[in-house]
Design an enzyme around this catalytic site. Structure first.
Site, PDB file in Angstrom:
ATOM      1  N   LYS A   6      45.134  26.511  68.141  1.00 43.05           N
ATOM      2  CA  LYS A   6      44.180  25.774  68.982  1.00 43.05           C
ATOM      3  C   LYS A   6      43.795  24.444  68.357  1.00 43.05           C
ATOM      4  O   LYS A   6      43.564  23.470  69.069  1.00 43.05           O
ATOM      5  CB  LYS A   6      42.924  26.617  69.241  1.00 43.05           C
ATOM      6  CG  LYS A   6      43.174  27.774  70.176  1.00 43.05           C
ATOM      7  CD  LYS A   6      41.895  28.295  70.797  1.00 43.05           C
ATOM      8  CE  LYS A   6      42.194  29.412  71.781  1.00 43.05           C
ATOM      9  NZ  LYS A   6      41.008  29.943  72.439  1.00 43.05           N
ATOM     10  N   LYS A  20      52.504  32.449  74.853  1.00 42.24           N
ATOM     11  CA  LYS A  20      51.748  33.448  75.615  1.00 42.24           C
ATOM     12  C   LYS A  20      51.036  32.790  76.795  1.00 42.24           C
ATOM     13  O   LYS A  20      50.618  31.626  76.703  1.00 42.24           O
ATOM     14  CB  LYS A  20      50.759  34.186  74.704  1.00 42.24           C
ATOM     15  CG  LYS A  20      49.354  33.685  74.779  1.00 42.24           C
ATOM     16  CD  LYS A  20      48.368  34.533  74.029  1.00 42.24           C
ATOM     17  CE  LYS A  20      47.012  33.842  74.065  1.00 42.24           C
ATOM     18  NZ  LYS A  20      46.071  34.345  75.039  1.00 42.24           N
ATOM     19  N   LYS A  49      44.710  30.884  79.302  1.00 44.09           N
ATOM     20  CA  LYS A  49      43.789  30.231  80.233  1.00 44.09           C
ATOM     21  C   LYS A  49      43.679  28.750  79.966  1.00 44.09           C
ATOM     22  O   LYS A  49      43.374  27.974  80.846  1.00 44.09           O
ATOM     23  CB  LYS A  49      42.385  30.822  80.057  1.00 44.09           C
ATOM     24  CG  LYS A  49      42.238  32.174  80.642  1.00 44.09           C
ATOM     25  CD  LYS A  49      40.769  32.443  80.922  1.00 44.09           C
ATOM     26  CE  LYS A  49      40.293  33.677  80.197  1.00 44.09           C
ATOM     27  NZ  LYS A  49      39.723  33.389  78.892  1.00 44.09           N
TER      28      LYS A  49
HETATM   29  P1  ATP Z   1      42.734  31.208  75.830  1.00 40.56           P
HETATM   30  O1  ATP Z   1      44.200  31.129  75.883  1.00 40.56           O
HETATM   31  O2  ATP Z   1      42.022  30.108  76.551  1.00 40.56           O
HETATM   32  O3  ATP Z   1      42.210  31.484  74.471  1.00 40.56           O
HETATM   33  P2  ATP Z   1      43.111  33.787  76.857  1.00 40.56           P
HETATM   34  O4  ATP Z   1      43.949  33.629  78.059  1.00 40.56           O
HETATM   35  O5  ATP Z   1      43.721  34.251  75.585  1.00 40.56           O
HETATM   36  O6  ATP Z   1      42.333  32.466  76.657  1.00 40.56           O
HETATM   37  P3  ATP Z   1      40.765  35.451  76.456  1.00 40.56           P
HETATM   38  O7  ATP Z   1      39.508  35.387  77.208  1.00 40.56           O
HETATM   39  O8  ATP Z   1      40.750  34.880  75.109  1.00 40.56           O
HETATM   40  O9  ATP Z   1      41.942  34.754  77.282  1.00 40.56           O
HETATM   41  O10 ATP Z   1      41.282  36.923  76.437  1.00 40.56           O
HETATM   42  C1  ATP Z   1      40.819  37.999  77.212  1.00 40.56           C
HETATM   43  C2  ATP Z   1      41.685  39.206  76.935  1.00 40.56           C
HETATM   44  O11 ATP Z   1      42.995  39.014  77.494  1.00 40.56           O
HETATM   45  C3  ATP Z   1      41.925  39.468  75.454  1.00 40.56           C
HETATM   46  O12 ATP Z   1      41.897  40.849  75.210  1.00 40.56           O
HETATM   47  C4  ATP Z   1      43.297  38.912  75.203  1.00 40.56           C
HETATM   48  O13 ATP Z   1      43.940  39.489  74.097  1.00 40.56           O
HETATM   49  C5  ATP Z   1      43.997  39.246  76.512  1.00 40.56           C
HETATM   50  N1  ATP Z   1      45.095  38.318  76.760  1.00 40.56           N
HETATM   51  C6  ATP Z   1      45.019  36.977  76.798  1.00 40.56           C
HETATM   52  N2  ATP Z   1      46.220  36.430  77.075  1.00 40.56           N
HETATM   53  C7  ATP Z   1      47.073  37.465  77.224  1.00 40.56           C
HETATM   54  C8  ATP Z   1      48.474  37.549  77.520  1.00 40.56           C
HETATM   55  N3  ATP Z   1      49.188  36.458  77.724  1.00 40.56           N
HETATM   56  N4  ATP Z   1      49.029  38.779  77.583  1.00 40.56           N
HETATM   57  C9  ATP Z   1      48.289  39.894  77.384  1.00 40.56           C
HETATM   58  N5  ATP Z   1      46.967  39.890  77.101  1.00 40.56           N
HETATM   59  C10 ATP Z   1      46.365  38.691  77.014  1.00 40.56           C
END
Ligand code: ATP
Ligand code: LTN
Length: 327
Positions: free
Chosen positions: A112, A194, A197
């Protein structure tokens, strides 16, 4: 006594099918046999710049999506992190027990901070201390997360052990729970990253509130390879990722899916996949619209969640402050 689960989700960006398949779906499934606490981590969200009005509306949106996905406010406590000041307080205390070197190893920070360059805040660096506070306040047994968060849960265990070894048994050591399949859904535009968001590229992720047309268009554009065979082969990350999504939405086995698409091209498979996702999200989307007709109901559930959670959090914080010699 039911085992306790704690997990968190950031109210930033749009919730996508990676969040749903990797996290939310499992939270819903475990509600009956486990005691669940889910936190909308707005303090974590501000570790990167946020527009205040958008952040506020996203908090309600995420809560609405969690309830629409099947989180039952009678079974699970859902609350907003900043509504319980114990999170910030314990994070500060834990900071003082976390060596810089531990934080410097965190891959999420490395990734990040590279995206942010000179804008990187101390808060982003310290993100894992706040996450450790979230978990340890509730004496959580299990922390269901996607693969990307495993390192943070391990760090939580490390700081808990360190604190316990100095002050005697205080914190329970949490176990990360990572589902094997779906733990890491990849970006549609780039299957080596991955699904996230914070990625701005429109065709990167399917959001839970995407329209059927948006879903079709994103899936048809998804990156694959120049081969044709529709098969679960991890060395071909694009098609593999799409197959994993198909498998999770349909609940069918790999051989069954491979047999169905034998001799068919990627186009046929993608068309089927889009429809499966559209149907899979339809009940959630209609429940969400119903809930959003009256957001005061969502606010009420969040207040109830916070009051349940607060009583647990404050007990832990009082013990910790006393051990450290504060106040
Ligand atoms: P950012 O990428 O902005 O950090 P994020 O998409 O990782 O956000 P979070 O709110 O941090 O979202 O995560 C919420 C939950 O979703 C966490 O348990 C995280 O591990 C899971 N998660 C996030 N992205 C993925 C993915 N690509 N595949 C599976 N699980 C995910
Ligand atoms: N860092 C997590 C969100 C999160 C969390 C938590 C998850 C904040 N606090 C406590 C589990 C337990 C993420 O980015 N997914």
């Amino acid at each position: 006594m039911k085992k306790r689960v704690f997990s968190g989700i950031q109210p930033s960006g749009n919730i996508h099918i990676g969040n749903y398949l990797g996290a939310i779906r499992h939270w819903v499934a475990s509600q009956v046999e486990l005691e669940n606490i889910f936190c909308i981590v707005d303090l974590h969200a501000i570790t990167v710049p946020q527009e205040p009005k958008i952040l506020k509306s996203k908090i309600i949106e995420v809560a609405g999506l969690l309830f629409a996905a099947g989180i039952d406010p009678k079974l699970s406590a859902v609350f907003v992190q900043s509504h319980i000041s114990a999170h910030a307080e314990l994070a500060w205390i834990l900071n003082c027990f976390m060596p810089m070197g531990w934080m410097q190893r965190m891959t999420q920070f490395k990734e990040k901070s590279q995206k942010q360059k000179e804008q990187v805040s101390v808060g982003l660096f310290d993100y894992p201390a706040l996450m450790a506070a979230d978990i340890l306040l509730y004496e959580a047994d299990f922390v269901p997360v996607g693969e990307d968060q495993k390192q943070h849960v391990e760090l939580t265990r490390d700081v808990a052990q360190r604190f316990n070894s100095i002050y005697g048994e205080t914190f329970k050591l949490p176990e990360p729970v990572i589902s094997e399949i779906g733990a890491r859904i990849m970006g549609l535009d780039d299957p080596t990253k991955k699904m996230s968001k914070s990625e701005k590229q429109l065709s990167h992720a399917i959001h839970l509130l995407d329209s059927p047309d948006a879903i079709r268009s994103k899936i048809m554009k998804a990156t694959t390879d120049s081969l044709r065979e529709v098969r679960f082969d991890e060395s071909r990350p694009g098609i593999y990722n799409l197959l994993v999504i198909y498998k999770l939405f349909t609940g069918r086995s790999r051989p069954d899916i491979e047999a169905q698409f034998k001799g068919k091209g990627y186009g046929d498979f993608k068309r089927e996949l889009a429809e499966v996702i559209i149907e899979g999200l339809r009940p959630l989307q209609s429940r969400y619209r119903e809930l959003m007709d009256d957001p005061t109901r969502i606010e009420l559930w969040l207040a109830e969640g916070a009051s349940k959670a607060r009583s647990i959090a404050e007990k832990t914080l009082t013990i910790v402050k006393d051990k450290v010699g504060l106040g």
